[in-house]
Motif scaffolding. Structure first.
Motif, PDB file in Angstrom:
ATOM      1  N   SER A  30      42.741  42.636  37.185  1.00 63.25           N
ATOM      2  CA  SER A  30      42.103  43.901  37.702  1.00 63.25           C
ATOM      3  C   SER A  30      41.653  43.963  39.137  1.00 63.25           C
ATOM      4  N   LEU A  31      42.086  44.873  39.887  1.00 58.47           N
ATOM      5  CA  LEU A  31      41.549  44.854  41.339  1.00 58.47           C
ATOM      6  C   LEU A  31      40.824  46.232  41.466  1.00 58.47           C
ATOM      7  N   GLY A  32      39.978  46.367  42.252  1.00 50.25           N
ATOM      8  CA  GLY A  32      39.226  47.866  42.601  1.00 50.25           C
ATOM      9  C   GLY A  32      39.076  47.838  43.903  1.00 50.25           C
ATOM     10  N   ASP A  95      32.613  37.504  38.801  1.00 52.68           N
ATOM     11  CA  ASP A  95      32.024  36.163  38.368  1.00 52.68           C
ATOM     12  C   ASP A  95      30.738  35.573  39.129  1.00 52.68           C
ATOM     13  N   GLU A  96      29.748  35.674  38.439  1.00 49.13           N
ATOM     14  CA  GLU A  96      28.193  35.529  38.831  1.00 49.13           C
ATOM     15  C   GLU A  96      28.192  34.245  39.919  1.00 49.13           C
ATOM     16  N   LEU A 125      38.032  32.012  47.067  1.00 48.49           N
ATOM     17  CA  LEU A 125      37.952  32.740  45.684  1.00 48.49           C
ATOM     18  C   LEU A 125      39.156  32.425  44.622  1.00 48.49           C
ATOM     19  N   PRO A 126      39.097  32.068  43.438  1.00 47.42           N
ATOM     20  CA  PRO A 126      40.127  31.739  42.688  1.00 47.42           C
ATOM     21  C   PRO A 126      40.771  32.935  42.026  1.00 47.42           C
ATOM     22  N   VAL A 131      38.587  37.455  35.858  1.00 43.42           N
ATOM     23  CA  VAL A 131      37.680  37.822  37.013  1.00 43.42           C
ATOM     24  C   VAL A 131      38.306  39.072  37.568  1.00 43.42           C
ATOM     25  N   LYS A 132      37.440  40.126  37.880  1.00 40.86           N
ATOM     26  CA  LYS A 132      37.749  41.358  38.543  1.00 40.86           C
ATOM     27  C   LYS A 132      37.147  41.196  39.906  1.00 40.86           C
ATOM     28  N   TYR A 133      38.123  41.738  40.742  1.00 37.38           N
ATOM     29  CA  TYR A 133      37.399  41.987  42.146  1.00 37.38           C
ATOM     30  C   TYR A 133      37.440  43.272  42.544  1.00 37.38           C
TER      31      TYR A 133
END
Length: 140
Positions: A30-32, A95-96, A125-126, A131-133
């Motif tokens: 998921s990308l925002g 990803d904190e 960044l992997p 993970v959402k970006y």
């Protein structure tokens, strides 16, 4: 004869169900995208294919639907976000462990997900389906 017809129909149903389950099992990320901190998030679910574990840079350069452009290590365009003047594209991540370590970096909470300003560049960044970006157009 009716038994054979029923068996054929049941076999077709099983094959179609298996095909649909296989198609739904693709890895997606998921990308925002936000035009500013005040704007609404536009989400894209993108199949990550063989990019799991590779860098976000490799992924966005090869995922043509995002229309990304990278100049060296700097993301200069992606999915309609194109900085002008004193603007830049900032990457936030769910990803904190990848967050930037300065107090002024306030997380963004959207739709129940906390996004942290990334302390890493697009080259570091992997890619992961977990993970959402969030890509946000900010001003200097």
């Amino acid at each position: 004869m009716k038994k054979k017809g029923l068996i054929v129909v049941m076999l077709l149903v099983v094959i179609m169900t298996a095909t649909m389950l296989t198609a739904c099992n693709t890895n997606k990320m998921s990308l925002g995208f936000m035009d500013s901190l005040d704007s609404k998030v536009r989400y894209e679910k993108v199949a990550i294919g063989d990019y799991e574990g590779k860098t976000l840079k490799e992924f966005v350069e090869n995922e043509k639907s995002l229309g990304a452009e990278i100049n060296g290590f700097k993301l200069i365009k992606i999915n309609g976000l194109e900085p002008k003047g004193n603007e830049y594209i900032c990457i936030f991540t769910s990803d904190e462990s990848k967050k930037i370590d300065w107090e002024e970096a306030v997380p963004i909470v959207q739709d129940g997900v906390t996004y942290y300003m990334s302390g890493y560049g697009v080259s570091d960044l992997p890619v992961s389906k977990d993970v959402k970006y969030l890509f946000v157009l900010l001003t200097y």
